[in-house]
Design an enzyme around this catalytic site. Structure first.
Site, mmCIF file in Angstrom:
data_model
loop_
_atom_site.group_PDB
_atom_site.id
_atom_site.type_symbol
_atom_site.label_atom_id
_atom_site.label_comp_id
_atom_site.label_asym_id
_atom_site.label_seq_id
_atom_site.Cartn_x
_atom_site.Cartn_y
_atom_site.Cartn_z
ATOM 1 N N ASP A 1 0.999 -1.445 -0.104
ATOM 2 C CA ASP A 1 -0.235 -0.133 0.058
ATOM 3 C C ASP A 1 0.370 0.558 -0.323
ATOM 4 O O ASP A 1 2.156 0.883 -0.007
ATOM 5 C CB ASP A 1 -0.476 -0.341 1.097
ATOM 6 C CG ASP A 1 -2.186 0.637 0.865
ATOM 7 O OD1 ASP A 1 -2.107 1.817 0.457
ATOM 8 O OD2 ASP A 1 -3.366 0.319 0.595
ATOM 9 N N ASP B 1 4.075 1.442 -4.532
ATOM 10 C CA ASP B 1 2.872 2.293 -5.639
ATOM 11 C C ASP B 1 2.136 0.873 -6.639
ATOM 12 O O ASP B 1 3.037 0.684 -7.507
ATOM 13 C CB ASP B 1 2.952 3.420 -6.834
ATOM 14 C CG ASP B 1 2.303 3.988 -7.301
ATOM 15 O OD1 ASP B 1 0.971 3.789 -7.756
ATOM 16 O OD2 ASP B 1 2.740 5.476 -8.382
ATOM 17 N N HIS C 1 -12.870 -2.076 -7.973
ATOM 18 C CA HIS C 1 -14.793 -0.537 -8.518
ATOM 19 C C HIS C 1 -13.720 1.187 -7.950
ATOM 20 O O HIS C 1 -14.716 1.621 -8.606
ATOM 21 C CB HIS C 1 -15.616 -1.589 -7.313
ATOM 22 C CG HIS C 1 -15.529 -0.741 -6.502
ATOM 23 N ND1 HIS C 1 -16.330 -1.053 -5.652
ATOM 24 C CD2 HIS C 1 -14.252 -0.435 -5.374
ATOM 25 C CE1 HIS C 1 -16.296 -1.098 -4.607
ATOM 26 N NE2 HIS C 1 -14.811 -0.459 -4.050
HETATM 27 C C1 LIG Z 1 -10.717 0.873 -0.303
HETATM 28 S S1 LIG Z 1 -9.746 0.972 -0.125
HETATM 29 C C2 LIG Z 1 -9.255 -1.144 -0.084
HETATM 30 C C3 LIG Z 1 -8.553 -1.488 1.304
HETATM 31 C C4 LIG Z 1 -8.181 -3.087 1.535
HETATM 32 N N1 LIG Z 1 -8.054 -3.648 0.279
HETATM 33 C C5 LIG Z 1 -9.357 -3.132 2.265
HETATM 34 O O1 LIG Z 1 -10.909 -4.273 0.984
HETATM 35 O O2 LIG Z 1 -9.464 -3.787 3.322
HETATM 36 C C6 LIG Z 1 -8.334 1.395 -0.763
HETATM 37 C C7 LIG Z 1 -6.672 1.289 -0.738
HETATM 38 O O3 LIG Z 1 -6.362 1.352 -1.936
HETATM 39 C C8 LIG Z 1 -4.817 2.018 -1.513
HETATM 40 N N2 LIG Z 1 -4.401 2.699 -2.402
HETATM 41 C C9 LIG Z 1 -4.506 3.578 -3.499
HETATM 42 N N3 LIG Z 1 -4.053 4.188 -4.390
HETATM 43 C C10 LIG Z 1 -2.896 2.774 -4.333
HETATM 44 C C11 LIG Z 1 -1.694 3.011 -5.305
HETATM 45 N N4 LIG Z 1 -1.522 3.671 -6.146
HETATM 46 N N5 LIG Z 1 -0.785 2.212 -4.399
HETATM 47 C C12 LIG Z 1 -0.958 1.216 -3.622
HETATM 48 N N6 LIG Z 1 -2.318 1.062 -3.140
HETATM 49 C C13 LIG Z 1 -3.038 2.638 -2.914
HETATM 50 C C14 LIG Z 1 -5.264 3.058 -0.648
HETATM 51 O O4 LIG Z 1 -4.170 3.482 -0.165
HETATM 52 C C15 LIG Z 1 -6.833 2.153 -0.036
HETATM 53 O O5 LIG Z 1 -5.459 1.339 1.436
#
Ligand SMILES: C[S@@+](CC[C@H](N)C(=O)[O-])C[C@H]1O[C@@H](n2cnc3c(N)ncnc32)[C@H](O)[C@@H]1O
Length: 186
Positions: free
Chosen positions: A53, A73, A91
């Protein structure tokens, strides 16, 4: 999201045990604070689980778990593993971004005959039960996710991004409420 994992992962692990059988390592991409990975690691202690993350999220990750947290990332690169897991992530993004994520997933996993696959837990519009409650929930999520320029996809929508990213096949398993597991094979 950790609370959501506490609820849904127990069901996934019970109903879709086969999905996690026989794997040795799993990376939970955009896994947040690792609720899902911790549940998988507890149920399958032989699976080496990691969470990828963003750095500011990993900085708040809990200590003292069996899960390894990696700052990075997903649009740049995904560390290698047998299986990439994506829960409630795709989504949030449009097709172009999803294809980029899936291409990076494909680079991270071995070929299908060596057990490589991507496991997505997300909504597949129209899959599973089609009673009024399910349809209402799907419509509400669709409206909500439009605010952040994401998309709820039906099978055709998933198929399009899966094949565009270079995968060869997929399997949809409706599992809890409006959400399904989608196994995607290289
Ligand atoms: C809706 S949350 C889902 C978290 C986890 N998968 C769960 O279901 O508990 C979306 C996650 O995507 C991460 N995120 C957003 N952009 C990202 C990137 N470029 N690389 C890695 N993680 C990213 C956010 O920090 C967040 O933790």
């Amino acid at each position: 999201m950790v609370a959501d994992s506490g609820f849904t992962m127990d069901i996934i692990i019970k109903e879709c045990r086969d999905v996690f059988q026989g794997i040795s390592s799993l990376i939970d991409v955009a896994g947040g604070l690792g609720g899902a990975s911790q549940a998988i690691s507890k149920a399958f202690p032989h699976v080496e689980c990691s969470v990828l993350d963003l750095p500011h999220v990993v900085a708040s990750a809990p200590a003292g778990t069996d899960v390894k947290y990696i700052a990075g990332d997903m649009f740049q690169s995904i560390p290698p593993a047998n299986v990439v897991f994506l829960k409630w992530v795709m989504h949030d993004w449009g097709d172009t971004e999803c294809v980029k994520i899936l291409r990076n997933c494909k680079k991270a996993i071995p070929p299908r005959d060596q057990g490589g696959k991507v496991v997505i837990f997300d909504m597949v519009v129209g899959a599973g039960t089609s009673d009024l409650k399910h349809i209402e929930t799907q419509v509400l999520f669709d409206l909500f996710i439009m605010f952040i320029n994401g998309a709820e996809r039906d099978e055709q929508g998933w198929k399009k991004i899966i094949y565009e990213a270079g995968f060869s096949d997929y399997k949809i398993i409706p599992v809890v409420g409006v959400r399904s597991i989608i196994e995607v094979y290289p």
